[in-house]
Design a protein around this motif. Structure first.
Motif, PDB file in Angstrom:
ATOM      1  N   VAL B 103      38.871  45.077  44.591  1.00 40.81           N
ATOM      2  CA  VAL B 103      39.003  43.617  44.610  1.00 40.81           C
ATOM      3  C   VAL B 103      37.799  43.076  45.130  1.00 40.81           C
ATOM      4  N   MET B 104      37.210  43.459  46.093  1.00 45.83           N
ATOM      5  CA  MET B 104      36.139  42.663  46.565  1.00 45.83           C
ATOM      6  C   MET B 104      35.136  42.991  45.587  1.00 45.83           C
ATOM      7  N   GLN B 105      34.804  44.130  44.846  1.00 45.51           N
ATOM      8  CA  GLN B 105      33.973  44.215  43.913  1.00 45.51           C
ATOM      9  C   GLN B 105      34.071  43.300  43.007  1.00 45.51           C
ATOM     10  N   ALA B 106      35.218  43.206  42.448  1.00 41.36           N
ATOM     11  CA  ALA B 106      35.716  42.378  41.340  1.00 41.36           C
ATOM     12  C   ALA B 106      35.343  40.937  41.647  1.00 41.36           C
ATOM     13  N   LEU B 107      35.668  40.561  42.737  1.00 45.23           N
ATOM     14  CA  LEU B 107      35.568  39.089  43.088  1.00 45.23           C
ATOM     15  C   LEU B 107      34.029  38.727  43.147  1.00 45.23           C
ATOM     16  N   GLY B 108      33.409  39.771  43.850  1.00 44.66           N
ATOM     17  CA  GLY B 108      31.961  39.375  44.329  1.00 44.66           C
ATOM     18  C   GLY B 108      31.160  39.391  43.154  1.00 44.66           C
ATOM     19  N   ASN B 109      31.517  40.179  41.974  1.00 48.80           N
ATOM     20  CA  ASN B 109      30.306  40.321  40.764  1.00 48.80           C
ATOM     21  C   ASN B 109      30.781  39.538  39.831  1.00 48.80           C
ATOM     22  N   HIS B 110      32.054  38.919  39.550  1.00 47.92           N
ATOM     23  CA  HIS B 110      32.498  38.511  38.519  1.00 47.92           C
ATOM     24  C   HIS B 110      32.112  36.898  38.791  1.00 47.92           C
ATOM     25  N   THR B 112      33.531  33.813  39.043  1.00 50.67           N
ATOM     26  CA  THR B 112      34.940  33.273  39.366  1.00 50.67           C
ATOM     27  C   THR B 112      34.964  31.855  39.440  1.00 50.67           C
TER      28      THR B 112
END
Lengths: 130, 130
Positions: B103-110, B112
């Motif tokens: 989740v952190m990875q997804a939030l961080g890279n995407h 948003t």
DNA sequence: TTGCATTTACGAAACTTTTCGTATATTATT
DNA sequence: AATAATATACGAAAAGTTTCGTAAATGCAA
């Protein structure tokens, strides 16, 4: 500026080897093979692991020091970058590109502790500030 | 209580077909094949799609109505359940079981949007309340 | 009704990934 | 020095996935 490393994406078996090397650092084939066998709780032939690591070296996912007879292998693929690339592929295939769907799914299904929730909240704040 | 559906996890090609059926509802092989060919912008032989859908029917991922000559296929695998299962497998393989890392990875890279962030915050609140 | 188009059935080729066996080289042991 | 243990190299079998060609059945149109 981060170096754009154009490495091929690892297969499943390759990813398992990378995980071991990311965690343990530079290692021998024997060590990796033992870890693998332990994980799958099933003996994996030494030469199977060796072959995979040779292929991965060919693909530049690993590099190796051949000074000594027993080669020492090193992960060239960076953990964060690799996870990011695999995540993108996975999200595209499974959630049709919607990273949010995935996050919601992950948050919703996973038993999430208060501490973890706090971490996410902190991260969101950080994102909102920029 | 949700029915524990012990379906095999779909391969990549199978997942693509499921996505189409989830979106469009019950469909013919021809329709699915056209959608597929469009997506990959490359012609996929009709019998290729047919074969895959037959295999999927065998595996119970799909069912079909054979009353008419042109069979109508229906997704038996439920979208949410399937995504959940695939997500678990993926998280295990790539993030070693840590859904939070993901989740952190997804939030961080995407990239948003504020709206998406709000949605997540709302979801977190909902989770905290229970 | 004859033939044309479309469909399903099915085996197998083509590819990719994983596993393994054998040969050979190198180092350690007796 | 001879033998045993351990390492690498490498081809190819085994397994899994995807693609395709051909045959047979079915429905439609001339």
């Amino acid at each position: 500026m981060s170096k754009k490393s154009n490495l091929p994406q690892p297969t499943n078996a390759e990813l398992e080897i990378l995980q071991i090397l990311w965690k343990a650092g530079p290692s021998t084939v024997r060590f990796v093979n033992e870890q693998l066998s332990e994980q799958q709780e099933k003996e994996i032939r030494y030469t199977t692991t060796l072959k995979l690591m040779q292929i991965m070296t060919e693909k530049k996912l690993l590099s190796r020091n051949t000074d000594t007879r027993t080669h020492i292998y090193l992960a060239e693929a960076v953990q964060g970058d690799t996870q990011k690339a695999l995540l993108k592929r996975f999200v595209d295939a499974t959630f049709q590109g919607s990273a949010m769907s995935l996050v919601m799914q992950a948050l919703g299904n996973h038993e999430t502790s208060q501490q973890e929730l706090d971490e996410i909240k902190a991260l969101i704040e950080k994102i909102e500030k920029r």
